[in-house]
Scaffold this motif. Sequence first.
Motif, short mmCIF file in Angstrom:
data_model
loop_
_atom_site.label_atom_id
_atom_site.label_comp_id
_atom_site.label_asym_id
_atom_site.label_seq_id
_atom_site.Cartn_x
_atom_site.Cartn_y
_atom_site.Cartn_z
N ASN A 41 -8.87 -3.92 7.47
CA ASN A 41 -7.80 -4.58 6.71
C ASN A 41 -6.48 -4.60 7.49
OD1 ASN A 41 -6.25 -2.15 6.16
ND2 ASN A 41 -7.89 -1.55 4.75
N GLU A 42 -5.50 -5.28 6.91
CA GLU A 42 -4.22 -5.50 7.58
C GLU A 42 -3.47 -4.19 7.83
OE1 GLU A 42 -0.13 -7.54 6.25
OE2 GLU A 42 -1.89 -8.59 5.49
N VAL A 43 -3.65 -3.24 6.90
CA VAL A 43 -2.95 -1.96 7.01
C VAL A 43 -3.46 -1.19 8.23
CG1 VAL A 43 -2.44 0.22 5.85
CG2 VAL A 43 -2.64 -1.89 4.50
N LEU B 125 -3.39 0.78 13.88
CA LEU B 125 -4.08 0.91 15.16
C LEU B 125 -3.39 0.12 16.29
CD1 LEU B 125 -7.87 0.81 14.17
CD2 LEU B 125 -6.39 2.79 14.49
N SER B 126 -2.52 -0.81 15.91
CA SER B 126 -1.80 -1.58 16.94
C SER B 126 -0.55 -0.88 17.43
CB SER B 126 -1.38 -2.95 16.39
OG SER B 126 -2.45 -3.60 15.78
N HIS B 127 -0.28 0.31 16.91
CA HIS B 127 0.96 0.98 17.28
C HIS B 127 1.11 1.23 18.78
CE1 HIS B 127 4.19 3.75 17.82
NE2 HIS B 127 3.36 4.60 18.40
N THR C 264 0.84 -1.21 0.00
CA THR C 264 0.00 0.00 0.00
C THR C 264 0.87 1.25 0.00
OG1 THR C 264 -1.74 -1.14 1.22
CG2 THR C 264 -1.79 1.26 1.29
N ILE C 265 1.86 1.26 0.87
CA ILE C 265 2.73 2.44 0.99
C ILE C 265 3.47 2.71 -0.32
CG2 ILE C 265 4.90 3.20 2.07
CD1 ILE C 265 3.87 2.04 4.72
#
Lengths: 249, 249
Positions: free
Chosen positions: B2-4, B9-11, A7-8
Amino acid sequence: MNEVIETILSHRSVRKYQDKPLTNEQIHKIVESAQAASTSSYIQAYSIIGVKNQQTKNRLAELAGNQPYVAQNGHLLIFCADLHRHDVIAQIEGKDLSESLESAEKFMVALIDAALAAQNASVAAESMGLGICYIGGLRNQLQDVQELLKLPGRVLPLFGLTIGYPAADTDKKPRLPQANVYHEEVYEQDQNKFIEELKAYDEQISSYYNERTNGKRNDTWTGQMAHMLSNPTRMYMKEYVEKQGFNKK
Amino acid sequence: MNEVIETILSHRSVRKYQDKPLTNEQIHKIVESAQAASTSSYIQAYSIIGVKNQQTKNRLAELAGNQPYVAQNGHLLIFCADLHRHDVIAQIEGKDLSESLESAEKFMVALIDAALAAQNASVAAESMGLGICYIGGLRNQLQDVQELLKLPGRVLPLFGLTIGYPAADTDKKPRLPQANVYHEEVYEQDQNKFIEELKAYDEQISSYYNERTNGKRNDTWTGQMAHMLSNPTRMYMKEYVEKQGFNKK
């Protein structure tokens, strides 16, 4: 390569959008992603204004130099450096925090905080199949933007972010050679090597434009930069930033 | 989700790393991701210094206020605002670009460009199962950092980014209520509502600390902020930034 990096690396700015607004759920998720970014000492020194009102969008498009995609998009976010919240905290806690809030250090902190949040928002949006474009033109006439969005003191609009479903394919623009941007241990000390890298990049950019315009355009990156920087813009900024209560000491 | 967005959000900031360096392939991919970020008018006004040398890391850890993870990590990146490259362009193209390069506007552009790149690097690293932490303490003594990394004029170190395999679990710190950060159409005009949001957040933060320290700590966010901002830090910054050739006019 995982989905995130894919994506990035697929990023390109999108300047033409389908007439299809984002849902509130999408907006919520994008803002939640923005807020998940790192923040300096937990300060969270930014705000985001979300604009749906078409008249406001039209006016912002005008102010940003008549860029039509500022008016026509799925959603428009305005990212602001924000230390107003901390002015309110000064009142709540009965302390004078102005020395800190007016420092160049905290101006930098607020800018960096806002930019980290914006980039998370961008990547999150792109992961949903949306396109984005940063709008630096928003800084053309900040006083008007400030009034339109009813921003209090110590809030400084930095840039817009248009988001929406892409209506046209855009090319990915080649970046500087990694060796020119990423230095190992110390900054590149060999000036000739540094210049050679820029020249190689110029050739790449020149071919890039050439191919895409059937030979009508073949400018180089260094030429573009020299042209752009020969015309200083937004020279009111230093004074304006201080008037808004930032970067005064 | 999605995975991104899941990655974003898990940061959480990771301050303890396994003794396992990143591979060159990982570093390359992280820097490539950084470079894929948007850049204002294609200016690409930043550089990244990658530090592997343990002595350099140790010295930077000292300068950043003795944070051990600045020395002990899988890799250390230093993000810099960089308009030196455009000084070189001025020479190549035979133009005087100093008016632009010294403007507050281009100072902001360089900071924002660098921060967007850094956040891409962070998200890319986290997607590989690595942890990151931004190091604002790098700004404690910039002159020394500058000399250590042999940075030319018009290059300004902004922050470090430590990367590595996490050696300990960290909690995710709750962010401000979305309504306090995200404003619809105009900035929140109701001061009472704004303050109520901060108070609700204070309660949340107070419980957060309380639970994690068995009642030893229960400070609020506004209290933390008032305490931190009561002690102005890095007040040499304004002068230093100008000395480096930024934000002069």
